[in-house]
Enzyme design. Structure first.
Site, PDB file in Angstrom:
ATOM      1  N   SER A  59      27.882 -20.971 -15.038  1.00 49.33           N
ATOM      2  CA  SER A  59      26.590 -21.639 -14.832  1.00 49.33           C
ATOM      3  C   SER A  59      26.124 -21.738 -13.399  1.00 49.33           C
ATOM      4  O   SER A  59      24.968 -22.091 -13.161  1.00 49.33           O
ATOM      5  CB  SER A  59      26.636 -23.040 -15.451  1.00 49.33           C
ATOM      6  OG  SER A  59      26.716 -22.934 -16.850  1.00 49.33           O
ATOM      7  N   SER A 109      23.680 -22.173 -16.919  1.00 50.33           N
ATOM      8  CA  SER A 109      22.834 -23.310 -17.194  1.00 50.33           C
ATOM      9  C   SER A 109      22.101 -23.814 -15.952  1.00 50.33           C
ATOM     10  O   SER A 109      21.104 -24.529 -16.069  1.00 50.33           O
ATOM     11  CB  SER A 109      23.661 -24.437 -17.782  1.00 50.33           C
ATOM     12  OG  SER A 109      24.612 -24.872 -16.854  1.00 50.33           O
ATOM     13  N   LYS A 145      21.841 -30.886  -9.405  1.00 48.87           N
ATOM     14  CA  LYS A 145      21.685 -30.548 -10.826  1.00 48.87           C
ATOM     15  C   LYS A 145      21.657 -31.831 -11.659  1.00 48.87           C
ATOM     16  O   LYS A 145      22.410 -32.783 -11.390  1.00 48.87           O
ATOM     17  CB  LYS A 145      22.860 -29.659 -11.247  1.00 48.87           C
ATOM     18  CG  LYS A 145      22.741 -29.032 -12.638  1.00 48.87           C
ATOM     19  CD  LYS A 145      23.912 -28.056 -12.861  1.00 48.87           C
ATOM     20  CE  LYS A 145      23.817 -27.359 -14.216  1.00 48.87           C
ATOM     21  NZ  LYS A 145      24.969 -26.456 -14.454  1.00 48.87           N
TER      22      LYS A 145
END
Lengths: 501, 98, 500
Positions: free
Chosen positions: A179, A155, A80
């Site tokens: 997330s 997210s 990420k």
């Protein structure tokens, strides 16, 4: 699409170890897949193909030479884009960090490199991890491989869509209020948020320091376990990292067990407010568990009513402070207005231009929550609600070993559906937030398709702090039960991904 | 809650060093008022008898020994800077003198 | 910038009661910074003692320096404070380019030490008990250099440069409770207090305590109120007081400035002011609108500090003699009268005299030389005694030469001047210049006879008991000997001659 990428990580690990395939082959297969689907799905903000192949090639050489290699050596992975990497830009999905090359690797990244895992690239996220759809990424949203008109969750929608589209066998995510878990639920993948402190946060661009945790994103419970075993552990650079090891998650995942387990259904996270199809699949899973010998109980967590309120005070408050460092001085964007401005004006213009609307919203809300005169009513009270939530969970864990709920109230919604309604967007996290507030581990695994739209839904499992292994045990058992009933793995239900112009 | 006025929003934006436009002030005031209303309920949930939790997992006394560790080189430290001069980060003039 | 109107000092004190408060920042001399392993050093190339943590790179996290915590506990104990069973770090949020994260990791409502006292003796001899509110840990900011000035040009005239070497250096902030009742001695008390803090942290070995290097910094708070009033007046905080002298002057100035305003019916603006040593005045800093709203909250990246009772006792047991006890002991050992001892302390010469005594000199002799001729020479040159190039070993040697009679007092002063000029040690100088007092009685008698030859009546005068006549002969002999004679011995020999 080569069959290689259809395998789970655990299978690829086996194939690599027995030299059935080389790391270069596996890595290249994924890079090819990325080239094919990423223009459509936008999982990756940056692909580090060259670097990945170098690592793969090196691993192959060492393996050929008979060297004893770490377990996941040669297995590619996606990271990420809110974790620092010295060989790729780290943007946190924001314009304010466009092109920023960090001077140091995050601890987790160091661990992946030490393991010999080729890093395929950096995945998309809502800006600074604030959001549940990736619609707030400054670089465009990622798309759900199940239906590209729908969000992949956020997210960490980049990581979840990468894994769900077979662009990566594994990914690293971060979870502050859901997330990792919400994206897992809406893409039919597995996502785990470890106990707070189990994985080092050093190098994770902080959102809310007391809520953030890094965790694995995968297509199976065992895969997630294998990854957690690599990234977990004490780090002297992170003063909040647990001093002790939590044991082997892979061992737990390989020894699924429901015998004597009490499963607690959380009263507040069921029924009204949950999409009927999601609720139906959840109820079915409870029955499955009961039939397999688990004891089902109901637990009452009344303080959960205030969880979202507490979260949306604590997070913005901590975030407003964490994001103050983005000021044009030492790194990142600098916008210099005309007319010989002072540094104060340069800072203000830079942050205005570099931050998106959700980030600005939360910074201002956080500044408000902390300001003198309001602290006690807002931030102060929220920290107290945290205590109540921990107390409710402690009580619940006296009655149950693992708590369960649907991971999210709905399946993947369409782009644009909630973007103008912040509160509606915040409600996606209603089931996932309590785990972050309390610091306990939470895992989301696929829970079948909702009838009304044929889209994936997820089931969330919670355990007491430090009892991650217990989650892997129970989740692996449930996963097995599901696959028996379905006759196949969740991802095999996914429609063929339509890509191209 | 009518406490969240455009003036307050402007003040908060200034504290946070974000140069918001008038249009943004309007939207923010509206949106934040709704959010604040929703979260203000939190007051009712707690009283003085409930202690605050600032760290989810209780821990204490985590220390680092007073031993020098390698620093970044000057070049590396400055590598992200928009502007630097003679080994220092360069910024526009500061309004306030200390 | 014009100097403000000031009320006469005595008048100001007649009309108002003075309340002061002092915040002292002590820079610790640990090897590394407060929250990272970068070197804690002075004077290195800019931005070479920095890392992701102290330049606030995204993703970095702090880690607490154990030694800094122990040093802070030591300071707290030395100030008679209680050590908090649980101390926590907090974030103090504000934007400034020298603050890498735009918040300072400090301590807010749970400082490591609190509620102490310290007795401060001021030149007049009065002793004040200053109550310490708290001592807490925090980190220093980087260093800003402003380039260009207000030239009136629009383009590119002004900018600032930032060096983060100092960012993250451990600081202990010591805050007093409001100090009431010092009256006209408030300025002296303020300076004496800071001097005491310096002494203490130096004795503890936790700081170099050099004010000129910023190891010890003081912010002075001053407020006035009418006699008998209950509420405290509005206070100003004066920064940039870089020496003990400045502290005294700044406090005095603020008293006079505020008194003038209040007497005229005005009110004091609560603000931070800046002391200008060259002009002897304070000026207004920009009133920061967000200065008071630091939005403190507990630092989530750090866990509480809970020193064990064992650790606290261990540190307490290792504390060196506290300066006030040391002073009592030395005064007793040296048998100095109160006034004599006070002079020494006030002149800041205690260490020098102690070392001189340790080097073998008699205490009174050491005192005589240091507070006498050495101080006189320093003053004449407008220097501080510590700036003169004479060491306690030198003075001990000098005193020994005089005591043994090798040289006399007057020659001693000459030798001292030569030492300051860098000519060498006292013994070397005496040897080189041939300054030794003539101790040969024969030579002295010859000189006496020479002198008597020109003043024969002196012998009769002495025989008749008129001793004052001897002075002329002694003077002549001293002149002939170029001062290198012991006048008392000359006198003895002269009397001896007279009785022959």
């Amino acid at each position: 699409m080569t069959d290689l990428i259809k395998h789970n990580a655990s299978e690829l690990v086996e194939m690599l170890a027995t030299k059935q395939v080389s790391s270069v082959e596996v890595t290249q297969a994924h890079l090819d897949r990325i080239a094919e689907v990423n223009p459509t799905i936008n999982s990756f903000l940056h692909v580090t193909g060259e670097e990945a192949l170098k690592v793969a090639s090196d691993v192959d050489k060492r393996r050929a030479a008979g060297e004893q290699l770490p377990l996941l050596a040669g297995l590619p992975i996606a990271v990420k884009d809110n974790l620092t990497t010295t060989d790729a830009p780290t943007t946190a999905g924001s314009k304010i960090l466009e092109g920023w090359i960090p001077q140091y690797d995050a601890t987790v990244v160091k661990l992946l490199r030490a393991q010999g895992m080729p890093i395929l690239g950096k995945t998309n996220l809502d800006e600074f991890a604030m959001g549940s759809s990736t619609e707030f990424s400054a670089y465009g949203p990622s798309r759900n491989p199940w239906d590209i008109e729908r969000i992949p969750g956020g997210s960490g929608g980049g990581s979840s869509s990468a894994v769900a589209s077979f662009s990566a066998p594994l990914a690293i995510g971060s979870d502050t209020g859901g997330s990792i878990r919400f994206p897992a639920a809406v893409t039919g993948t597995v996502g785990h948020k470890p106990t707070y402190g189990a994985v080092s946060r050093y190098g994770l661009i902080a959102l809310a320091s007391s809520l953030d945790q890094i965790g694995p994103v995968s297509r199976s419970v065992l895969d997630a376990a294998l990854l957690q075993d690599v990234i977990a552990g004490h780090d002297p650079h992170d003063s909040t990292s647990l001093p002790e090891s939590l044991g082997s998650m892979a061992d737990a995942a390989r020894n699924p067990s429901l015998k004597g387990k009490r499963i607690g259904v959380i009263k507040q996270l069921s029924g009204a407010g949950f999409q009927p199809g999601v609720q139906a699949r959840f109820d079915e899973s409870i029955e499955l568990l009961a039939k397999a010998g688990a004891e089902i109980v109901e637990v009452d967590c009344p303080s959960f009513e205030y969880a979202i309120a507490a979260y949306y005070l604590i997070l913005p408050a901590e975030a407003s402070s964490n994001l103050a460092k983005f000021d044009s001085v030492r790194f990142g964007l600098r916008v210099t207005p005309d007319g010989n401005p002072t540094i104060e004006r340069v800072m203000a213009a830079t942050r205005e231009a570099g931050f998106g609307p959700e980030v600005k919203r939360r910074i201002i809300l956080g500044t408000y929550a902390l300001s003198s005169g309001y602290y006690d009513a807002y931030y102060g009270s929220a920290q107290k609600v945290r205590t109540l939530i921990q107390r409710d969970l402690a009580k619940a864990f006296e009655l149950a070993d693992v708590l369960v709920s649907p991971t999210a109230p709905t399946t993947a919604f369409k782009f644009g559906e909630k973007i103008d309604d912040p509160l509606a967007m915040y409600l996606n996290d209603i089931a996932t937030i309590p785990a972050n507030l309390a610091g306990i581990p939470g895992m989301a695994i696929p829970n079948g398709l909702a009838e009304e739209d044929g889209l994936p839904s997820g089931i969330q499992l919670l355990a007491p702090a430090r009892a991650d292994a217990r989650l892997y045990e129970v989740a692996a058992a449930l996963e097995s039960l599901h696959e028996n009933v379905w006759g196949k793995r969740m991802m095999q239900f996914a429609p063929e991904l339509k890509v191209g112009a | 809650m009518s406490e969240l006025t455009p003036d307050l929003v402007r003040h908060l934006a200034s504290l946070a060093r974000i140069q918001v436009t008038d249009a943004e002030v309007e939207t923010l005031t509206e949106q934040l008022a709704v959010i604040v209303d929703a979260v203000a309920t939190i007051n009712k949930a707690v009283d003085a008898s409930v202690p605050a939790t600032s760290h989810p997992i209780p821990m204490s006394n985590v220390f680092r020994e007073d031993v020098v560790e390698p620093s970044l080189s000057q070049e590396s430290a400055l590598s992200g800077a928009a502007d630097s001069d003679q080994g220092r980060f360069r910024v526009a003039a500061i309004l306030d003198e200390e | 910038m014009a100097k403000a109107e000031l009320m006469n000092y005595e008048q100001a004190l007649e009309q108002f009661e003075v309340v002061i408060g002092l915040e002292v920042h002590v820079e610790l001399n640990t090897n590394t910074k407060m929250f990272c392993g970068c070197r804690n050093d002075f004077g290195d190339e800019p931005n070479t003692n920095v890392c992701p943590i102290c330049i606030g790179l995204p993703g970095s996290l702090p880690a607490v320096n154990r030694k800094a915590v122990e040093s802070s506990i030591a300071i707290g104990l030395a100030l008679g404070c209680s050590i908090a069973p649980t101390g926590r770090f907090s974030r103090k949020n504000y934007f400034y380019p020298d603050l890498a994260k735009n918040f300072q990791t400090s301590q807010y409502d749970e400082p490591i030490a609190f509620e102490g006292t310290i007795d401060i003796e001021i030149p007049s001899g009065n002793v004040f008990t200053v109550a310490i509110e708290r001592a807490h840990m925090e980190e220093d900011a980087g260093k800003l250099t402003h380039v260009g000035g207000n030239t009136g040009r629009i383009h590119g005239a002004e900018y600032s440069l930032v060096d983060y070497n100092r960012a993250g250096v451990p600081l202990v902030e010591i805050v007093t409770k409001p100090i009431i009742g010092a009256k006209h001695e408030a300025p002296e008390l303020a300076a004496a207090y800071v001097r005491s803090i310096r002494e203490i942290v130096k004795a503890l070995g936790v700081s170099e305590a050099r004010m000129e290097r910023g190891n010890v910094r003081c912010d002075a708070n001053v407020s006035l109120r009418r006699h008998g009033a209950e509420k405290l007046g509005t206070r100003t905080e004066t920064k940039n007081v870089n020496s003990l002298r400045s502290i005294e002057r700044a406090v005095r100035y603020e008293i006079q400035r505020q008194a003038h305003i209040l007497a005229a019916g005005g009110s004091i603006t609560q603000e931070t002011r800046h002391w200008h040593e060259d002009r002897g005045m304070t000026s207004s800093g920009r009133p920061k609108s967000d200065a008071d709203d630091y939005r403190y909250f507990p630092e989530p990246d750090l866990v509480p500090v809970q020193p064990s009772a064992e650790l606290i006792e261990k540190i307490r047991a290792s504390l060196p003699e506290n300066p006030s006890d040391r002073r009592k002991r030395l005064q007793a050992e040296w048998a100095f009268a109160d006034l004599e001892f006070r002079d020494v302390v006030n002149a800041g010469l205690l260490d020098q005299i102690e070392e001189t005594v340790l080097a073998g000199a008699k205490p009174q002799a050491a005192r005589k030389w240091w507070t006498g001729e050495v101080a006189r020479l320093a003053n004449a040159d407008d220097k501080d005694v510590s700036e003169l190039s004479v060491s306690p070993a030198d003075i001990a040697q000098l005193a020994s030469l005089v005591e043994s009679g090798k040289i006399n007092d007057r020659i001693g002063r000459e030798v001292l001047a030569a030492v300051l000029a860098g000519e060498g040690t006292p013994e070397q100088i005496v040897a080189e210049r041939g300054l030794e007092v003539v101790s040969d009685d024969g030579a002295l008698l010859a000189a006496i006879d020479d002198a008597l030859a020109t003043q024969p009546h002196v012998i009769d005068a002495i025989r008749e008991g008129r001793m004052q006549a001897a002075g002329a002969v002694i003077g002549a002999v001293m002149k002939a000997m170029k001062g290198q004679a012991d006048a008392a011995r000359v006198r003895e020999l002269l009397i001896q001659r007279a009785s022959e």
